[in-house]
Write an enzyme that holds these catalytic residues in place. Sequence first.
Site, short mmCIF file in Angstrom:
data_model
loop_
_atom_site.label_atom_id
_atom_site.label_comp_id
_atom_site.label_asym_id
_atom_site.label_seq_id
_atom_site.Cartn_x
_atom_site.Cartn_y
_atom_site.Cartn_z
N ASP A 348 0.85 -1.19 0.00
CA ASP A 348 0.00 0.00 0.00
C ASP A 348 0.89 1.25 0.00
O ASP A 348 1.86 1.33 0.77
CB ASP A 348 -0.91 0.01 1.23
CG ASP A 348 -1.90 1.16 1.19
OD1 ASP A 348 -2.96 0.98 0.58
OD2 ASP A 348 -1.58 2.22 1.77
N ASN A 356 -1.97 12.86 -3.82
CA ASN A 356 -2.87 13.10 -4.95
C ASN A 356 -3.55 14.46 -4.83
O ASN A 356 -3.63 15.22 -5.80
CB ASN A 356 -3.93 11.99 -4.99
CG ASN A 356 -4.22 11.51 -6.40
OD1 ASN A 356 -3.47 11.79 -7.33
ND2 ASN A 356 -5.31 10.79 -6.57
N ASP A 365 -1.25 9.59 -10.83
CA ASP A 365 -1.24 8.48 -11.80
C ASP A 365 0.18 8.17 -12.24
O ASP A 365 0.57 6.99 -12.38
CB ASP A 365 -2.09 8.83 -13.02
CG ASP A 365 -3.58 8.88 -12.70
OD1 ASP A 365 -3.96 8.38 -11.62
OD2 ASP A 365 -4.34 9.39 -13.54
N GLU A 391 -4.46 2.53 -4.61
CA GLU A 391 -3.01 2.62 -4.46
C GLU A 391 -2.40 1.34 -3.92
O GLU A 391 -1.29 1.35 -3.39
CB GLU A 391 -2.65 3.80 -3.55
CG GLU A 391 -3.11 3.68 -2.12
CD GLU A 391 -4.51 4.23 -1.88
OE1 GLU A 391 -4.82 4.54 -0.73
OE2 GLU A 391 -5.28 4.33 -2.86
#
Length: 483
Positions: A348, A356, A365, A391
């Site tokens: 993770d 983000n 991304d 993620e």
Amino acid sequence: VSNSSDASAKALLRQDYPLSDRLDLWQQSESGEWLQVSTGDQTVFSSRDIQHRDFVFRVEVPARNSRQVYLRFSSSGPINIGLSISDEATLISRIGREQLGYGIYFGGFLVLLFYNLFIFIAVRDRAFFHYLLYLASYGTYFAVHNGLTFQYFWPDSPAWGNKSLVVLLALTLVWGLRFSRSILNSDRTCPRLDKLAATHQWLSVAGLVGAIVLPYSQIILPLAILSALAPPILIWMGAVSFFAGHPAARYFLVAWSMLLVGVSAYMLKTFGLLPHNFITHNGFQIGSLIEMVLLSLALASRVSELQRHSFTDGLTGIFNRRSFDEHLRDAFAHSVRYRQPLSLMLIDVDHFKAYNDTHGHQFGDDALRAIAQHLQKTLRRSDRRCRYGGEEFVVLMPGTTEDEARILGERQREQIAALELAQGSLTISVGVATLADASFSTEAEVLGAADEALYAAKRTGRDRVLRHTDRHVVASANLATGT
């Protein structure tokens, strides 16, 4: 026709091109009277002396004598004269071999038709639908071209028999062009050529309308020109797509090249530039069947590509959750059967939402793609890397012990923290679980154990690797959150 033997000879005169509009034969009887037989594909099928797809006439010659036989050909299309004369036994044997050949040929078309129909029902891809229409049009066109449909399907409809040839030729062009554009994705791989092919397709649609409303003599030349121009355009499209890396293009390119060779041989024979023989007369059909088989292989390549995409994550390019679920089942069963270790590593990305929100989705991304590429490059070939969702990533490691998995996890943690991203850096938390000596009864339990270890790593400070067997750490983490 001369007979040098001492007995009267009965022969069969055959014209092996069944598309002559009018064919009249005159021969003298023993009394000197001229006898006439009038037939052709613009008269009903029963007008033929012998009920066969070609024109076959009886000729009788007295012993040591000769007979004059006159034939008159008339047609709004090419006048193709292919005459042969033989006794009944020889012709029956020849026709038997021909019928076997046609059975194999049209049987091959039907096999391809039904095979691809079943695949279309399964995958529902439009390229298969276009191919089915192309295959059905082309196969029926050749049945008309060989005189088989007139003999078996519409023997009393010569007008439709003549019109069906150009209608089916136009349909073949329309669906052949539409199929080619579909399978090559030419609007993306070669947009300019796609516009050229689309224009040719609409001209073929106009030709189809013309084939329905205009006489054969007025539409056959435009359709012949469209037919001659289509293969070079499609071969050009195939070549551009091949060099662009399209997986189906290599089969497509060879397929249309084979058809072009067959069509060229047939056209050169039709205009008298090559001799009339079995190869030139049937080159069109031989090339078409080879083309159909190769196009079917191109579609099979497309199925593989579709399947690959269904197991691939669109953002990162590595395997997706669906692929992981299927491989986990197989790997778990193999590990239990052969008592081999199987490790699972859940990863993770720490504080990814904040990253983000701060830098924007585009940089988020890019970061996920960079981590996926790193996993793809640095892990072993036997390890299966997948994007698990959001993620999270998961790595399936057959034949890997718990200690080996922890070492690999630590290595990934250090290397990903050192990655140079466009905006700052990121760390990961890793949870590891290992199936050894049937320590878990189902694959869901292995996944759940890795997930538990992962969240324990996140609760105890992140940027770390925890094994499920680190029970005191996992238990302490669970106790601290009341779970």
